[in-house]
Design a protein around this motif. Structure first.
Motif, PDB file in Angstrom:
ATOM      1  N   MET A   1       0.823  -1.189   0.000  1.00  0.00           N
ATOM      2  CA  MET A   1       0.000   0.000   0.000  1.00  0.00           C
ATOM      3  C   MET A   1       0.864   1.248   0.000  1.00  0.00           C
ATOM      4  O   MET A   1       1.943   1.254   0.549  1.00  0.00           O
ATOM      5  CB  MET A   1      -0.900   0.006   1.232  1.00  0.00           C
ATOM      6  N   ALA A   2       0.329   2.332  -0.578  1.00  0.00           N
ATOM      7  CA  ALA A   2       1.071   3.586  -0.664  1.00  0.00           C
ATOM      8  C   ALA A   2       1.090   4.300   0.682  1.00  0.00           C
ATOM      9  O   ALA A   2       0.306   4.028   1.562  1.00  0.00           O
ATOM     10  CB  ALA A   2       0.427   4.479  -1.714  1.00  0.00           C
ATOM     11  N   SER A   3       2.002   5.204   0.812  1.00  0.00           N
ATOM     12  CA  SER A   3       2.161   5.963   2.047  1.00  0.00           C
ATOM     13  C   SER A   3       0.981   6.896   2.307  1.00  0.00           C
ATOM     14  O   SER A   3       0.376   7.435   1.399  1.00  0.00           O
ATOM     15  CB  SER A   3       3.447   6.794   1.927  1.00  0.00           C
ATOM     16  N   ALA A   4       0.685   7.102   3.591  1.00  0.00           N
ATOM     17  CA  ALA A   4      -0.384   8.022   3.970  1.00  0.00           C
ATOM     18  C   ALA A   4       0.049   9.468   3.739  1.00  0.00           C
ATOM     19  O   ALA A   4      -0.765  10.365   3.816  1.00  0.00           O
ATOM     20  CB  ALA A   4      -0.764   7.813   5.423  1.00  0.00           C
ATOM     21  N   GLN A   5       1.329   9.702   3.436  1.00  0.00           N
ATOM     22  CA  GLN A   5       1.849  11.048   3.232  1.00  0.00           C
ATOM     23  C   GLN A   5       1.595  11.580   1.827  1.00  0.00           C
ATOM     24  O   GLN A   5       1.857  12.732   1.548  1.00  0.00           O
ATOM     25  CB  GLN A   5       3.355  11.071   3.510  1.00  0.00           C
ATOM     26  N   GLN A   6       1.098  10.753   0.929  1.00  0.00           N
ATOM     27  CA  GLN A   6       0.892  11.175  -0.445  1.00  0.00           C
ATOM     28  C   GLN A   6      -0.236  12.184  -0.534  1.00  0.00           C
ATOM     29  O   GLN A   6      -1.226  12.091   0.184  1.00  0.00           O
ATOM     30  CB  GLN A   6       0.529   9.977  -1.312  1.00  0.00           C
ATOM     31  N   ASN A   7      -0.076  13.141  -1.468  1.00  0.00           N
ATOM     32  CA  ASN A   7      -1.196  14.048  -1.716  1.00  0.00           C
ATOM     33  C   ASN A   7      -2.189  13.346  -2.644  1.00  0.00           C
ATOM     34  O   ASN A   7      -1.939  12.239  -3.124  1.00  0.00           O
ATOM     35  CB  ASN A   7      -0.715  15.403  -2.253  1.00  0.00           C
ATOM     36  N   HIS A   8      -3.321  13.998  -2.877  1.00  0.00           N
ATOM     37  CA  HIS A   8      -4.389  13.366  -3.663  1.00  0.00           C
ATOM     38  C   HIS A   8      -3.944  13.012  -5.082  1.00  0.00           C
ATOM     39  O   HIS A   8      -4.327  11.975  -5.616  1.00  0.00           O
ATOM     40  CB  HIS A   8      -5.607  14.289  -3.742  1.00  0.00           C
ATOM     41  N   PHE A   9      -3.157  13.874  -5.680  1.00  0.00           N
ATOM     42  CA  PHE A   9      -2.683  13.601  -7.038  1.00  0.00           C
ATOM     43  C   PHE A   9      -1.769  12.378  -7.034  1.00  0.00           C
ATOM     44  O   PHE A   9      -1.882  11.503  -7.896  1.00  0.00           O
ATOM     45  CB  PHE A   9      -1.944  14.813  -7.619  1.00  0.00           C
ATOM     46  N   GLU A  10      -0.855  12.334  -6.074  1.00  0.00           N
ATOM     47  CA  GLU A  10       0.088  11.218  -5.988  1.00  0.00           C
ATOM     48  C   GLU A  10      -0.634   9.896  -5.745  1.00  0.00           C
ATOM     49  O   GLU A  10      -0.224   8.867  -6.269  1.00  0.00           O
ATOM     50  CB  GLU A  10       1.096  11.481  -4.862  1.00  0.00           C
ATOM     51  N   LEU A  11      -1.698   9.942  -4.936  1.00  0.00           N
ATOM     52  CA  LEU A  11      -2.466   8.715  -4.674  1.00  0.00           C
ATOM     53  C   LEU A  11      -2.935   8.063  -5.969  1.00  0.00           C
ATOM     54  O   LEU A  11      -2.989   6.840  -6.079  1.00  0.00           O
ATOM     55  CB  LEU A  11      -3.696   9.032  -3.830  1.00  0.00           C
ATOM     56  N   PHE A  12      -3.280   8.921  -6.934  1.00  0.00           N
ATOM     57  CA  PHE A  12      -3.804   8.415  -8.202  1.00  0.00           C
ATOM     58  C   PHE A  12      -2.736   8.366  -9.290  1.00  0.00           C
ATOM     59  O   PHE A  12      -3.047   8.129 -10.454  1.00  0.00           O
ATOM     60  CB  PHE A  12      -4.988   9.282  -8.663  1.00  0.00           C
ATOM     61  N   GLY A  13      -1.485   8.618  -8.927  1.00  0.00           N
ATOM     62  CA  GLY A  13      -0.408   8.569  -9.904  1.00  0.00           C
ATOM     63  C   GLY A  13      -0.490   9.689 -10.922  1.00  0.00           C
ATOM     64  O   GLY A  13      -0.115   9.511 -12.083  1.00  0.00           O
ATOM     65  N   LEU A  14      -0.997  10.844 -10.495  1.00  0.00           N
ATOM     66  CA  LEU A  14      -1.176  11.984 -11.395  1.00  0.00           C
ATOM     67  C   LEU A  14      -0.227  13.116 -11.018  1.00  0.00           C
ATOM     68  O   LEU A  14       0.101  13.292  -9.847  1.00  0.00           O
ATOM     69  CB  LEU A  14      -2.611  12.507 -11.307  1.00  0.00           C
ATOM     70  N   GLU A  15       0.163  13.878 -12.023  1.00  0.00           N
ATOM     71  CA  GLU A  15       0.908  15.103 -11.767  1.00  0.00           C
ATOM     72  C   GLU A  15      -0.089  16.145 -11.264  1.00  0.00           C
ATOM     73  O   GLU A  15      -1.240  16.173 -11.730  1.00  0.00           O
ATOM     74  CB  GLU A  15       1.564  15.615 -13.057  1.00  0.00           C
ATOM     75  N   PRO A  16       0.309  17.020 -10.337  1.00  0.00           N
ATOM     76  CA  PRO A  16      -0.606  18.092  -9.917  1.00  0.00           C
ATOM     77  C   PRO A  16      -0.980  18.953 -11.114  1.00  0.00           C
ATOM     78  O   PRO A  16      -0.113  19.541 -11.760  1.00  0.00           O
ATOM     79  CB  PRO A  16       0.223  18.891  -8.903  1.00  0.00           C
ATOM     80  N   ASN A  17      -2.273  18.952 -11.436  1.00  0.00           N
ATOM     81  CA  ASN A  17      -2.740  19.644 -12.636  1.00  0.00           C
ATOM     82  C   ASN A  17      -4.235  19.878 -12.503  1.00  0.00           C
ATOM     83  O   ASN A  17      -4.949  19.064 -11.937  1.00  0.00           O
ATOM     84  CB  ASN A  17      -2.455  18.764 -13.855  1.00  0.00           C
ATOM     85  N   PHE A  18      -4.702  20.994 -13.056  1.00  0.00           N
ATOM     86  CA  PHE A  18      -6.143  21.255 -13.024  1.00  0.00           C
ATOM     87  C   PHE A  18      -6.882  20.307 -13.958  1.00  0.00           C
ATOM     88  O   PHE A  18      -8.021  19.936 -13.702  1.00  0.00           O
ATOM     89  CB  PHE A  18      -6.435  22.711 -13.408  1.00  0.00           C
TER      90      PHE A  18
END
Length: 177
Positions: A1-18
């Motif tokens: 499982m991924a770390s609880a420290q990930q932001n929402h974008f990272e959780l989904f494997g996405l670059e921060p982007n609108f």
């Protein structure tokens, strides 16, 4: 499982982007929820199942933010620039403020008249305005150097339109009752 420290974008494997492909986001949610489902972690004991439940909640919360354009824009500014736009609601645009008043009055009158066809036309108008505002917000996020003040105003305007759409749903319930 991924770390609880990930932001929402990272959780989904996405670059921060609108700009988030909603179909891709939904598919990733389904896959991630499947792999994190607590029933898949029964051999790991109650602690692993508890972690899996927390992960499921985290994924659903992140999805809700990334799916909604206002929440996604606010979150993006918070993650990338550490700017919280959820509390700052001041817009010094007299034309927009007048438009808000007029739209509120129009909705009030439609609701008072219990005119369902006028309410549907009004909903179409607001949805169109929201789509246009979302496109304008997207253009602001495309710029190399973000104009933070313009982004805040654009987010607030889109937030107002989404709130009006919610109020239309409430008005529809009132008219039907």
């Amino acid at each position: 499982m991924a770390s609880a420290q990930q932001n929402h974008f990272e959780l989904f494997g996405l670059e921060p982007n609108f700009f988030v492909d909603q179909k891709e986001l939904s598919e990733k949610l389904r896959r991630l929820l499947h792999s994190a489902h607590p029933d898949r972690h029964t051999s790991g004991g109650s602690q692993q199942q508890m972690l899996a439940m927390q992960k499921t909640t985290q994924l659903n919360d992140a999805y809700a933010v990334l799916k909604h354009p206002v929440k996604r824009a606010q979150y993006l500014l918070q993650v990338v620039r550490d700017i919280d736009t959820t509390k700052d609601h001041t817009v010094n645009d007299p034309d927009f403020l007048m438009q808000q008043l007029e739209l509120r009055e129009e909705l009030h009158n439609i609701t008072a008249d219990k005119d369902t066809s006028a309410l549907m036309e009004f909903a179409d108008k607001i949805e169109s305005m929201a789509e246009q505002q979302e496109a304008e917000l997207g253009e602001l996020f495309k710029q190399e150097a973000w104009d933070i003040d313009a982004l805040k105003v654009a987010i607030y305007k889109l937030q107002f339109l989404h709130k009006t759409l919610h109020d239309i749903e409430l008005a529809e319930d009132k008219i039907i009752d």
